[in-house]
Design a protein around this motif. Structure first.
Motif, PDB file in Angstrom:
ATOM      1  N   PHE A   1       0.846  -1.174   0.000  1.00 28.02           N
ATOM      2  CA  PHE A   1       0.000   0.000   0.000  1.00 28.02           C
ATOM      3  C   PHE A   1       0.885   1.229   0.000  1.00 28.02           C
ATOM      4  O   PHE A   1       1.771   1.378   0.845  1.00 28.02           O
TER       5      PHE A   1
ATOM      6  N   PRO B   1       0.298   5.663  -0.830  1.00 25.44           N
ATOM      7  CA  PRO B   1      -0.698   6.671  -1.213  1.00 25.44           C
ATOM      8  C   PRO B   1      -0.641   6.975  -2.699  1.00 25.44           C
ATOM      9  O   PRO B   1      -1.653   7.221  -3.327  1.00 25.44           O
ATOM     10  N   ARG B   2       0.558   6.962  -3.271  1.00 22.01           N
ATOM     11  CA  ARG B   2       0.667   7.171  -4.712  1.00 22.01           C
ATOM     12  C   ARG B   2       0.804   5.827  -5.401  1.00 22.01           C
ATOM     13  O   ARG B   2       1.171   4.836  -4.783  1.00 22.01           O
ATOM     14  N   THR B   3       0.582   5.821  -6.718  1.00 22.51           N
ATOM     15  CA  THR B   3       0.681   4.565  -7.451  1.00 22.51           C
ATOM     16  C   THR B   3       2.125   4.130  -7.663  1.00 22.51           C
ATOM     17  O   THR B   3       2.400   2.952  -7.856  1.00 22.51           O
ATOM     18  N   GLU B   4       3.053   5.088  -7.699  1.00 25.88           N
ATOM     19  CA  GLU B   4       4.462   4.768  -7.982  1.00 25.88           C
ATOM     20  C   GLU B   4       5.334   5.732  -7.207  1.00 25.88           C
ATOM     21  O   GLU B   4       4.858   6.731  -6.673  1.00 25.88           O
ATOM     22  N   MET B   5       6.641   5.487  -7.245  1.00 27.67           N
ATOM     23  CA  MET B   5       7.621   6.380  -6.647  1.00 27.67           C
ATOM     24  C   MET B   5       7.254   6.715  -5.203  1.00 27.67           C
ATOM     25  O   MET B   5       7.234   7.860  -4.787  1.00 27.67           O
ATOM     26  N   ASP B   6       6.944   5.695  -4.474  1.00 27.55           N
ATOM     27  CA  ASP B   6       6.513   5.916  -3.099  1.00 27.55           C
ATOM     28  C   ASP B   6       7.050   4.773  -2.255  1.00 27.55           C
ATOM     29  O   ASP B   6       7.462   3.741  -2.790  1.00 27.55           O
ATOM     30  N   ILE B   7       7.053   4.949  -0.969  1.00 30.98           N
ATOM     31  CA  ILE B   7       7.597   3.937  -0.075  1.00 30.98           C
ATOM     32  C   ILE B   7       6.429   3.209   0.583  1.00 30.98           C
ATOM     33  O   ILE B   7       5.486   3.853   1.051  1.00 30.98           O
TER      34      ILE B   7
ATOM     35  N   LYS C   1       5.952   9.721   9.217  1.00 33.99           N
ATOM     36  CA  LYS C   1       5.450  10.551   8.132  1.00 33.99           C
ATOM     37  C   LYS C   1       4.779   9.729   7.043  1.00 33.99           C
ATOM     38  O   LYS C   1       4.067  10.261   6.215  1.00 33.99           O
ATOM     39  N   ARG C   2       5.020   8.435   7.040  1.00 27.52           N
ATOM     40  CA  ARG C   2       4.452   7.633   5.953  1.00 27.52           C
ATOM     41  C   ARG C   2       3.152   6.945   6.336  1.00 27.52           C
ATOM     42  O   ARG C   2       2.461   6.404   5.485  1.00 27.52           O
TER      43      ARG C   2
ATOM     44  N   VAL D   1      -4.468  -2.031   7.601  1.00 27.13           N
ATOM     45  CA  VAL D   1      -4.230  -2.313   6.187  1.00 27.13           C
ATOM     46  C   VAL D   1      -3.383  -3.581   5.995  1.00 27.13           C
ATOM     47  O   VAL D   1      -3.510  -4.274   4.987  1.00 27.13           O
TER      48      VAL D   1
ATOM     49  N   PHE E   1      -3.432   2.830  11.089  1.00 27.55           N
ATOM     50  CA  PHE E   1      -3.679   2.587   9.669  1.00 27.55           C
ATOM     51  C   PHE E   1      -2.878   1.379   9.182  1.00 27.55           C
ATOM     52  O   PHE E   1      -3.386   0.509   8.482  1.00 27.55           O
TER      53      PHE E   1
ATOM     54  N   VAL F   1       3.761   1.737   2.775  1.00 33.43           N
ATOM     55  CA  VAL F   1       3.232   1.997   4.118  1.00 33.43           C
ATOM     56  C   VAL F   1       3.023   0.643   4.798  1.00 33.43           C
ATOM     57  O   VAL F   1       3.231   0.490   5.995  1.00 33.43           O
TER      58      VAL F   1
ATOM     59  N   VAL G   1      -5.818  -6.257   5.560  1.00 30.92           N
ATOM     60  CA  VAL G   1      -6.501  -6.151   4.262  1.00 30.92           C
ATOM     61  C   VAL G   1      -5.597  -6.676   3.143  1.00 30.92           C
ATOM     62  O   VAL G   1      -6.012  -7.456   2.287  1.00 30.92           O
ATOM     63  N   LEU G   2      -4.335  -6.252   3.183  1.00 27.77           N
ATOM     64  CA  LEU G   2      -3.425  -6.655   2.109  1.00 27.77           C
ATOM     65  C   LEU G   2      -3.062  -8.135   2.199  1.00 27.77           C
ATOM     66  O   LEU G   2      -2.865  -8.790   1.169  1.00 27.77           O
TER      67      LEU G   2
END
Ligand SMILES: Cc1cc2nc3c(=O)[nH]c(=O)nc-3n(C[C@H](O)[C@H](O)[C@H](O)COP(=O)(O)OP(=O)(O)OC[C@H]3O[C@@H](n4cnc5c(N)ncnc54)[C@H](O)[C@@H]3O)c2cc1C
Lengths: 760, 289
Positions: free
Chosen positions: B184, B186-192, B260-261, B270, B266, B194, B273-274
């Protein structure tokens, strides 16, 4: 007879050859080949690297700064601190100066406290570590509503709230208050059958330009300053630099680079005066390039807000009154331009009774700056949420409710102007007719709409048009091109002169080449510079006609200019072959010298802009993730000079709004340090986060512009967050009232709703 | 000024000797997509960088003992484009494919992803779920360890001074096996991530789960191999009740921080869920082969 701005009226019958087409931008090829020069691309012989030391504290008294070890390091050529900045009386320029270099106090994490210039970046960084700053750390406050609490840490002990009579006693973080009213609000609410009142929060949003600020300063022995930088307004930079550094304006020459994004964020300088002072001390050119970390910690976001918005409506759907109380977080210094909000937030509705009060509040975050329609999207997030709720209460289609209350020509606005022909109704109708509005939706999907307004601006603008000896044309323009204005201006010149647009080549002159130009902002440039260039072209045409008359030896009124040629006005004048611009230019030396036209105007008559956004979302109810499925921007451009550039504005505004709506926020730790000062964790959308943004260009011409245009830079952002929040409500039955609508927050809303449903 | 030395040895022995002999901070450089970011942000100031991409053992993919041996410095893109490996371990590939973007994957390596020791590393949960063994070479010789024992805490590994992770050995796949990775962001790509969940499982001919490994990323100081979550699946046909127990076990195993992530609350929610979604993906794949 001299032509003036007043002669530049829209002519609906004019046949257009160039305006409305989509030629390649004059700056386009250099941008795709990498040849374009941006802020960091200036290199001078002997140039030093400047680096800025920044406060690690959100709020601290700077007791002393010891730069002796740094200055002694081999390779360090200059060190500057607050002591190098001229003293200034309290006011705008002292604020600007204090933001560029902290004086008594550091007001935010990232506030500049000293700077060095050295022969290499490594040495400069090492020197920064040798500077000893003695801080007395003070309690800090980040959020706007915390800052107005009675026990909040106070940034300025001597602050007296402006705009309140009498000003409240005692220390305060409220910098100023502004109220706008029209009609009788109490009577309006008394007439209402339904009243909705809600509170909303939005977060400060960084402009998110990809190019970090960069500049090169060169202070010469005879006291001249040359500055190369990326800016939205080099003339404005020059004026402010002169004030901050106490120099003559004419001794500063600012050359702007191509701009890798600005969006309002490059209307103010940060490291530029520091670089100039370093260069003066080092006697060498100095370049400062900010890092992304510095950009996020120390350059302006737009204000975060808290707002309370109340609207009344009759049961058949007529708005009767609106009221708003708005708080804007501005960082330590004024700069939010918050007065836009009360004036624009309800403007597009035929409301007669409005009271909107705004407060600008200081806190320990970077000083805010402009961002597309500064301070308006934040409060429209609330207004359009309240209207969304009103529509639901009476079961009316949300576009129909807006149509029913739409302002039209003749409406007198809260800021005093009366609307001429405007395109709000046309925009709403186009949105309603768009297939997107009635397309089927799947499970967990929802659709929202919202609308927005921006004044659009004019202002001081200068331009010069020169006809070269072969009849091709060069333009000298005074506004940095932030988004395709150059091509549109060239197109208007080409249309006037009846020549192909690739025969017109523009440059943007430095501050010594033209008269003063207001900053590129507020959707003013294509409008204003377009007027200036049309005026310049018509003056040149006047001269072309005079020269042709001279060449034919006929009276001046015996010739006309048509399709790029001077022709005899009638067969009575004589039987002459039409003369092209090139024919006349070739003979210019014999007929009186080079041919040119120029204009120095305060552009007036900007036409208000309106937009309506339609968005479909899908909410993952187990994670709170919101996916944007489909997005359509419908907006009145007046006239799209270059439709692709207009579409680009519509799409870009929506994408920035999607980021603001869903993920972007500043995260501070308990000491007030920004934790996400990078694009990995300050989450602007990536390409795969957004669908292709569909656009509809509505064209209701602005009668006060020769080609009818209005300006399209601001409106496309204004309704975005509201539209997305309204769509989320449609999907899950909860209308978020706080930004960002990030997965944890949306999931929490879903869980809370489930819990209260279970309890019921 | 203190300068940084860069070396690119062509043999493992030379690399080990350089690292073992260095005084001060010496760093291994694989794709550099973490190291360079750290360097540029002044988070590390190594005196020596040892580039391991010129060492053949680290950059090859080979079939071994019915499984695969993958060099620790094979680029993510090369692995993604390796058809046989991708077919055998689609879940591992899902994780690898999430490392940054295509440009980043052209440089980034699975060895770097593991040894950078971020609890959120995307290739690691599926790598652990796969039961891969890491081969490590150092001044003391060669040793094999389960991959879950390599990263120990944020930025820390169990590797000693001079040790290099050379390769991963993936075991052979029994029939009716499947793996999957879900994360999971928050963005579809270029993200770390969560939260990230890697699951590998095998079914018997009747569709009952015989073996399972469930690994959670970004919910503790390192990726967690959660036995209770695997136990919820083993012996079941992965019916609704089993998935429910899996989700609960996954959530219960989380010991995340607020940062921060993402918030604790949450992440815990999640993760469950995942886990359920990843199990469904893995099940579908297991049924298909
Ligand atoms: C823009 C961007 C986006 C990213 N997105 C993601 C993402 O979505 N998911 C994700 O998981 N990661 C992401 N990353 C992080 C990074 O790309 C990965 O962790 C990558 O796998 C690291 O591999 P590398 O080869 O580049 O490692 P390097 O940077 O070369 O090394 C990383 C660390 O591991 C050590 N090391 C490397 N190889 C070995 C070895 N063989 N033996 C011992 N120690 C070794 C190094 O010394 C260093 O400490 C992103 C990075 C960037 C820049």
């Amino acid at each position: 007879m001299t032509i003036t701005q007043d002669d530049l009226r829209f002519d609906p019958d004019r046949k257009l050859k160039v305006v409305g087409t989509t030629p390649i931008k004059p700056d386009g090829v250099d941008k795709v080949t990498g040849r374009a020069k941006f802020g960091a691309d200036t290199h001078l012989p002997g140039m030093l690297v400047g680096k800025v030391l920044r406060s690690p504290h959100a709020h601290a008294i700077i007791k002393s700064i010891d730069t002796s070890s740094a200055a002694a390091l081999a390779g360090v050529k200059a060190v500057v601190t607050r002591d190098d900045f001229p003293e200034l009386p309290p006011g705008e320029f002292r604020d600007i100066s204090s933001n560029c270099m902290a004086r008594e106090k550091a007001f935010y994490d990232g506030h500049a406290v000293a700077a060095v210039a050295a022969t290499s970046e490594r040495i400069a960084k090492k020197a920064l570590k040798l500077i000893e700053v003695d801080y007395q750390v003070l309690p800090h406050v980040i959020d706007v509503m915390d800052a107005i609490k009675p026990d909040a840490p106070i940034l300025f002990e001597d602050m007296v709230t402006k705009g309140m009579d009498p000003a409240p006693d005692g220390p305060t973080n409220i910098l100023q208050r502004k109220e706008f009213t029209m009609g009788d609000v109490d009577a309006g609410f008394a007439e209402a059958d339904i009243i909705v009142e809600r509170e909303f929060d939005t977060k400060p949003m960084h402009q998110g330009y990809i190019e970090p600020q960069a500049c090169v300063a060169n202070f010469t022995e005879d006291g001249q300053t040359e500055l190369w930088c990326c800016t939205q307004g080099h003339f404005v930079f020059r004026t402010r630099l002169a004030a901050v550094l106490k120099m003559d304006i004419s001794r500063i020459r600012v050359t702007q680079s191509e701009l890798g994004g600005g969006f309002g964020g490059k209307t103010m300088f940060y490291a530029e005066p520091v670089a100039i002072l370093l260069s003066r001390k080092a006697n060498r050119p100095v370049k400062i390039t900010l890092t992304r970390n510095e950009v996020l910690r120390a350059t302006g976001p737009v204000a975060g807000t808290h707002s309370r918005i109340k609207m009344g409506m009759t049961k058949d759907g007529r708005f009767t009154a609106a009221e708003a109380e708005l708080y804007f977080q501005t960082g330590p210094f004024t700069g939010s331009a918050f007065a836009n909000a009360p004036q624009a937030m309800f403007t597009r509705y035929d409301l007669q009774n409005i009271r909107a009060v705004g407060y600008e509040v200081v806190s320990n975050r970077p000083k805010v700056n402009a961002f597309r329609a500064p301070c308006v999207p934040q409060v429209v997030f609330g207004v359009e949420g309240v209207i969304h709720e009103l529509a639901r209460k009476i079961g009316m289609d949300p576009i129909d409710l807006r149509l029913k209350n739409a302002a039209t020509e003749g409406y007198k606005t809260i800021y005093g102007a009366t609307f001429g022909p405007i395109g709000y109704v046309e925009t709403l109708e186009a949105a309603k007719a768009h297939p997107h509005y009635t397309a089927p939706l799947g499970p967990d999907q929802g659709r929202g709409i919202a609308t927005g307004f921006w004044f659009n601006r004019g202002g001081e603008t200068t331009a010069s048009l020169n006809i070269t000896p072969d009849g091709t044309v060069t333009l000298l323009l005074g506004n940095p091109d932030v988004a395709g204005s150059r091509v549109s201006i060239c197109m208007m010149a080409a249309e006037e002169l009846g020549i192909p647009v690739d025969k017109v080549r523009p440059i943007i002159g430095d501050t010594s080449t033209l008269g003063f130009n207001r900053v590129t902002a507020g959707s003013r440039v294509t409008f204003s510079a377009g007027m200036a260039i049309v005026l310049s072209a018509r003056k040149a045409i006047e001269t072309l006609c005079q020269r042709a008359a001279m060449m034919w030896d006929v009276p001046e009124d015996g010739v006309v200019f048509e399709d790029g040629h001077v022709r005899p006005a009638s067969s009575n004048v004589g039987d002459f072959e039409p003369l092209s611009i090139a024919d006349i230019a070739k003979k210019a030396t014999e007929t009186g010298g080079p041919i040119a036209g120029h204009a120095e105007i305060v552009a007036e008559g900007a036409g208000p802009g309106f937009g309506c956004h339609i968005v479909d979302v899908e909410v993952d109810k187990e994670t709170g993730a919101v996916k944007i499925l489909r997005y359509t921007v419908v907006e009145d451009a007046g006239k799209a000079i270059h439709p692709h550039q207009v579409e680009g504005q519509y799409q870009g505004g929506a994408v920035q709004g999607i980021g603001w709506a869903l993920n972007e926020e500043y995260i501070y730790d308990k000491d007030g340090r920004m934790e996400n000062a990078g694009f990995l964790d300050y989450r602007i959308p990536v390409a795969s986060d957004v669908p292709m943004i569909d656009t509809v260009i509505v064209e209701v011409p602005n009668p006060l512009h020769p080609y009818g245009l209005r300006g399209v830079g601001e409106v496309p952002l204004v309704p975005t967050m509201a539209a997305i929040a309204n769509a989320i409500d449609d999907a899950i039955g909860i209308r978020p009232r706080s930004l960002p609508m990030s997965p944890p927050k949306v999931l929490k809303l879903i869980e809370e709703a489930e819990m209260s449903r279970d309890q019921a | 000024m203190d300068e940084m030395r860069y070396e690119a040895p062509e043999t493992l022995d030379a690399a080990v000797a350089l690292l073992a002999g260095a005084d001060g901070d010496a760093r291994i450089l694989a794709g550099g997509t973490d190291v360079l970011v750290l360097l540029h942000s002044d988070m590390i100031e190594p005196g020596l960088l040892v580039d391991i991409k010129k060492i053949p053992e680290l950059t090859s993919i080979a079939v071994e003992a019915g499984g695969f041996r993958v060099g620790a410095a094979v680029s993510a893109m090369e692995l993604v484009e390796h058809d046989a490996f991708s077919k055998a371990w689609p879940g591992v590939i899902e994780g690898v494919k999430l490392i940054g973007s295509i440009q980043i994957m052209g440089r980034a390596t699975m060895g770097g992803n593991l040894c950078n020791a971020s609890p959120a590393a995307d290739s690691v949960p599926a790598l652990i779920a796969a039961g891969a063994i890491g081969t490590i070479v150092g001044p003391e010789g060669r040793r094999d360890v389960p991959v879950e024992d390599i990263a120990t805490a944020p930025g820390e590994t169990s590797l000693g001074k001079g040790e290099i992770l050379v390769s991963f050995l993936f075991p052979p796949r029994p029939p009716h096996s499947g793996d999957a990775y879900r994360r999971f962001t928050p963005r579809t790509e270029m993200d770390i991530a969560v939260v990230g969940v890697g699951i590998s499982l095998s079914l018997d001919d009747g569709g009952t789960c015989q073996a399972a490994r469930v690994v959670l990323g970004a919910v503790a100081e390192r990726a967690l191999l959660v036995e209770a979550a695997a136990a919820a699946l083993i012996g079941t046909p992965l019916d609704e009740a089993a998935l429910e127990r899996l989700a609960a076990a996954a959530s219960a195993a989380c010991r995340p921080i607020d940062d921060k992530r993402g918030t604790k609350e949450f992440r815990i929610k999640v993760a469950g869920v995942l886990a359920r979604r990843a199990a469904q993906d893995a099940l579908e794949r297991a049924r298909g082969n």
